[in-house]
Write a protein that holds these residues in place. Structure first.
Motif, PDB file in Angstrom:
ATOM      1  N   PRO A   1       0.849  -1.200   0.000  1.00 40.34           N
ATOM      2  CA  PRO A   1       0.000   0.000   0.000  1.00 40.34           C
ATOM      3  C   PRO A   1       0.882   1.246   0.000  1.00 40.34           C
ATOM      4  N   ARG A   2       0.475   2.252  -0.799  1.00 39.01           N
ATOM      5  CA  ARG A   2       1.306   3.455  -0.920  1.00 39.01           C
ATOM      6  C   ARG A   2       1.130   4.343   0.310  1.00 39.01           C
ATOM      7  N   ARG A   3       2.253   4.667   0.949  1.00 35.68           N
ATOM      8  CA  ARG A   3       2.229   5.563   2.114  1.00 35.68           C
ATOM      9  C   ARG A   3       3.135   6.753   1.851  1.00 35.68           C
ATOM     10  N   PHE A   4       2.731   7.890   2.401  1.00 35.32           N
ATOM     11  CA  PHE A   4       3.473   9.133   2.213  1.00 35.32           C
ATOM     12  C   PHE A   4       3.796   9.734   3.576  1.00 35.32           C
ATOM     13  N   GLY A   5       4.777  10.629   3.589  1.00 37.27           N
ATOM     14  CA  GLY A   5       5.124  11.352   4.818  1.00 37.27           C
ATOM     15  C   GLY A   5       5.040  12.851   4.574  1.00 37.27           C
ATOM     16  N   ILE A   6       4.568  13.579   5.590  1.00 35.64           N
ATOM     17  CA  ILE A   6       4.532  15.044   5.515  1.00 35.64           C
ATOM     18  C   ILE A   6       5.044  15.567   6.854  1.00 35.64           C
ATOM     19  N   ARG A   7       5.752  16.702   6.834  1.00 45.71           N
ATOM     20  CA  ARG A   7       6.220  17.240   8.117  1.00 45.71           C
ATOM     21  C   ARG A   7       6.104  18.760   8.164  1.00 45.71           C
ATOM     22  N   GLN A   8       5.972  19.250   9.398  1.00 47.88           N
ATOM     23  CA  GLN A   8       6.015  20.695   9.641  1.00 47.88           C
ATOM     24  C   GLN A   8       6.507  20.910  11.077  1.00 47.88           C
ATOM     25  N   HIS A   9       7.173  22.058  11.313  1.00 48.86           N
ATOM     26  CA  HIS A   9       7.648  22.372  12.669  1.00 48.86           C
ATOM     27  C   HIS A   9       6.720  23.388  13.324  1.00 48.86           C
ATOM     28  N   PHE A  10       6.664  23.340  14.640  1.00 44.67           N
ATOM     29  CA  PHE A  10       5.840  24.297  15.392  1.00 44.67           C
ATOM     30  C   PHE A  10       6.657  24.901  16.529  1.00 44.67           C
ATOM     31  N   ALA A  11       6.423  26.210  16.744  1.00 47.96           N
ATOM     32  CA  ALA A  11       7.143  26.920  17.800  1.00 47.96           C
ATOM     33  C   ALA A  11       6.456  26.652  19.135  1.00 47.96           C
ATOM     34  N   VAL A  12       6.864  25.589  19.772  1.00 46.22           N
ATOM     35  CA  VAL A  12       6.329  25.248  21.092  1.00 46.22           C
ATOM     36  C   VAL A  12       7.417  24.448  21.824  1.00 46.22           C
ATOM     37  N   ALA A  13       7.544  24.711  23.122  1.00 40.22           N
ATOM     38  CA  ALA A  13       8.560  23.981  23.894  1.00 40.22           C
ATOM     39  C   ALA A  13       8.182  22.500  23.945  1.00 40.22           C
ATOM     40  N   PRO A  14       9.127  21.594  23.684  1.00 39.34           N
ATOM     41  CA  PRO A  14       8.814  20.162  23.763  1.00 39.34           C
ATOM     42  C   PRO A  14       8.236  19.824  25.142  1.00 39.34           C
ATOM     43  N   TRP A  15       7.195  19.038  25.165  1.00 41.21           N
ATOM     44  CA  TRP A  15       6.550  18.683  26.434  1.00 41.21           C
ATOM     45  C   TRP A  15       7.028  17.319  26.929  1.00 41.21           C
ATOM     46  N   THR A  16       7.920  16.691  26.144  1.00 39.28           N
ATOM     47  CA  THR A  16       8.423  15.363  26.513  1.00 39.28           C
ATOM     48  C   THR A  16       9.814  15.173  25.904  1.00 39.28           C
ATOM     49  N   ASP A  17      10.601  14.265  26.504  1.00 36.96           N
ATOM     50  CA  ASP A  17      11.880  13.927  25.885  1.00 36.96           C
ATOM     51  C   ASP A  17      11.781  12.625  25.095  1.00 36.96           C
ATOM     52  N   LEU A  18      10.545  12.167  24.864  1.00 36.46           N
ATOM     53  CA  LEU A  18      10.322  10.961  24.057  1.00 36.46           C
ATOM     54  C   LEU A  18       9.850  11.363  22.665  1.00 36.46           C
ATOM     55  N   VAL A  19      10.141  10.536  21.663  1.00 37.26           N
ATOM     56  CA  VAL A  19       9.446  10.702  20.383  1.00 37.26           C
ATOM     57  C   VAL A  19       8.062  10.104  20.592  1.00 37.26           C
ATOM     58  N   GLU A  20       7.044  10.921  20.398  1.00 39.89           N
ATOM     59  CA  GLU A  20       5.677  10.427  20.572  1.00 39.89           C
ATOM     60  C   GLU A  20       5.121  10.010  19.223  1.00 39.89           C
ATOM     61  N   VAL A  21       4.479   8.868  19.193  1.00 38.64           N
ATOM     62  CA  VAL A  21       3.795   8.439  17.973  1.00 38.64           C
ATOM     63  C   VAL A  21       2.311   8.308  18.308  1.00 38.64           C
ATOM     64  N   HIS A  22       1.528   9.214  17.738  1.00 33.73           N
ATOM     65  CA  HIS A  22       0.070   9.220  17.971  1.00 33.73           C
ATOM     66  C   HIS A  22      -0.595   8.457  16.833  1.00 33.73           C
ATOM     67  N   TRP A  23      -1.337   7.415  17.191  1.00 34.11           N
ATOM     68  CA  TRP A  23      -1.987   6.562  16.179  1.00 34.11           C
ATOM     69  C   TRP A  23      -3.472   6.891  16.095  1.00 34.11           C
ATOM     70  N   SER A  24      -3.954   7.163  14.883  1.00 30.23           N
ATOM     71  CA  SER A  24      -5.409   7.227  14.676  1.00 30.23           C
ATOM     72  C   SER A  24      -5.777   6.072  13.752  1.00 30.23           C
ATOM     73  N   ALA A  25      -7.020   6.033  13.307  1.00 32.11           N
ATOM     74  CA  ALA A  25      -7.433   4.914  12.454  1.00 32.11           C
ATOM     75  C   ALA A  25      -6.661   4.893  11.138  1.00 32.11           C
ATOM     76  N   GLY A  26      -6.252   6.069  10.638  1.00 33.46           N
ATOM     77  CA  GLY A  26      -5.648   6.081   9.301  1.00 33.46           C
ATOM     78  C   GLY A  26      -4.221   6.576   9.222  1.00 33.46           C
ATOM     79  N   ILE A  27      -3.771   7.337  10.232  1.00 28.36           N
ATOM     80  CA  ILE A  27      -2.433   7.942  10.128  1.00 28.36           C
ATOM     81  C   ILE A  27      -1.656   7.769  11.437  1.00 28.36           C
ATOM     82  N   GLU A  28      -0.341   7.986  11.335  1.00 20.62           N
ATOM     83  CA  GLU A  28       0.468   8.108  12.550  1.00 20.62           C
ATOM     84  C   GLU A  28       1.097   9.498  12.529  1.00 20.62           C
ATOM     85  N   ALA A  29       1.099  10.151  13.672  1.00 20.51           N
ATOM     86  CA  ALA A  29       1.754  11.462  13.794  1.00 20.51           C
ATOM     87  C   ALA A  29       2.915  11.331  14.768  1.00 20.51           C
TER      88      ALA A  29
END
Ligand SMILES: Cc1cc2nc3c(=O)[nH]c(=O)nc-3n(C[C@H](O)[C@H](O)[C@H](O)COP(=O)(O)OP(=O)(O)OC[C@H]3O[C@@H](n4cnc5c(N)ncnc54)[C@H](O)[C@@H]3O)c2cc1C
Length: 342
Positions: A161-189
């Motif tokens: 299955p074809r998968r794509f990646g998109i990225r953008q940065h946001f000006a906010v202090a990191p709230w964690t020292d972990l890489v967080e992976v948020h899973w929804s039904a269709g995407i991972e952030a």
């Protein structure tokens, strides 16, 4: 006009091409690197350097600035599992910062960097001719959509299955020292801390995934980013899965994403690409491509097997069971993370 001759011609000035060029130069070889873009190069990337990537960069005298990554956290909004890396932390590093440092190091060690594009390639059993240069070997580090891979007939179609990646940065202090992976039904952030006041968000999903809509589908993440100003433009890449029938043709070796790519789901493309770059330079020093395919397979095995299995699950009806299973089996989750983050 006489043709300029080098031991190695590197095609592509991404992290893998630059690292291979620096490593080759530090081994005493003469190196030309041809890259169409000038100046530090940006790319859609989660920007998480795994400990193995940090070690490989340190070995060529490069220590990029960034934020420590202590481990990974997966969440689907209801269940959460996290693992802290045991050997060493990773690092969240802006691509522009990494590119700038690698380019400076390449100049310092005497890599001849040229602006151009490698297109037509001619080779015999002793030399390769391309971009108006002659070299004993070419390292094709021209990325995910490698034209060299196609030109040499080494591209293989993918049925995944074809998968794509998109990225953008946001000006906010990191709230964690972990890489967080948020899973929804269709995407991972992915959330990667990259500076004391900036996080990078990478979204992985099917074609035409909309960045904003993807964030909105994840209430916890949307809440974190509420009111935060974008700190970069949206960049995309894909399809991610790229396959090759072989890793070399004559005196040209495919290295990094050009040699095949599975997915960004496990965030280790640079670690694997840098390990392949080491193997490619060893092959040049041995003046033989014979061992390269084997070393390439060895150094990218976990990426191909473990990431391949995870992507297969993520694109199947099992998707919804990934975070619940990982949270029910935290030791197994930790073992997978340790294996991939080496
Ligand atoms: C959304 C996303 C998230 C990711 N997250 C992570 C992460 O968190 N951690 C991680 O380690 N990896 C991650 N990756 C993977 C990582 O970005 C790649 O593995 C890495 O950039 C590969 O480096 P490379 O040098 O092989 O290719 P690239 O970085 O793509 O560089 C290729 C270079 O070749 C040049 N080029 C192209 N054609 C030619 C030509 N004909 N002649 C000369 N030069 C040419 C291009 O201009 C480019 O500069 C992610 C990837 C994506 C898509």
């Amino acid at each position: 006009m006489s043709v300029r001759r080098f031991d190695v011609l590197v095609a592509g000035g991404g992290p893998v091409g630059l690292s291979a060029a620096i490593r080759a130069r530090l081994s005493g070889l003469t190196v030309a690197l041809v890259e169409p873009r000038s100046g530090p190069i940006d790319k859609a990337c989660g920007e998480g350097l795994m400990p193995g990537a940090i070690d490989a960069l340190a070995a060529i005298g490069v220590s990029p600035p960034g934020m420590p990554i202590a481990g990974f956290r997966y969440t689907d909004g209801r269940r959460t599992v996290s693992h802290r890396l045991t050997r060493a932390p990773g690092r969240g590093v802006r691509r522009l910062a990494l590119s700038e440092l690698l380019e400076a190091r390449a100049d310092e060690v005497g890599v001849e960097r040229l602006v151009g594009r490698v297109e037509d390639i001619e080779q015999d059993d002793r030399t390769v001719h391309a971009a108006g240069l002659e070299a004993r070997w070419m390292l094709a580090c021209d990325g995910l959509h490698s034209g060299i891979r196609r030109t040499l007939g080494l591209a293989r179609p993918s049925t995944a299955p074809r998968r794509f990646g998109i990225r953008q940065h946001f000006a906010v202090a990191p709230w964690t020292d972990l890489v967080e992976v948020h899973w929804s039904a269709g995407i991972e952030a992915y959330v990667t801390p990259v500076a004391p006041d900036v996080v990078g968000i990478g979204i992985l999903g099917p074609p035409r995934t909309d960045f904003r809509a993807a964030i909105e589908s994840l209430p916890e993440l949307a809440g974190r980013l509420d009111g935060a100003a974008p700190a970069s433009s949206v960049r995309g890449a894909g399809p991610l899965r790229q396959r090759t029938s072989a890793r070399s043709a004559g005196r040209v070796l495919l290295v990094g994403d050009a040699s095949g790519y599975v997915d960004a789901l496990t965030g280790e493309g640079m670690r694997v690409g840098l390990a392949q770059a080491e193997a490619a330079v060893d092959a040049v020093l041995a003046d033989s491509a014979e061992g390269y395919g084997r070393e390439w397979a060895h150094r990218s095995r976990d990426f191909r097997v473990i990431t391949g299995l995870m992507v297969a699950a993520a694109t199947s009806p099992l998707r919804g069971a990934i975070v619940p299973t990982a949270s029910a089996l935290p030791a197994a989750f930790g073992a997978v993370i340790e294996r991939l983050a080496r």
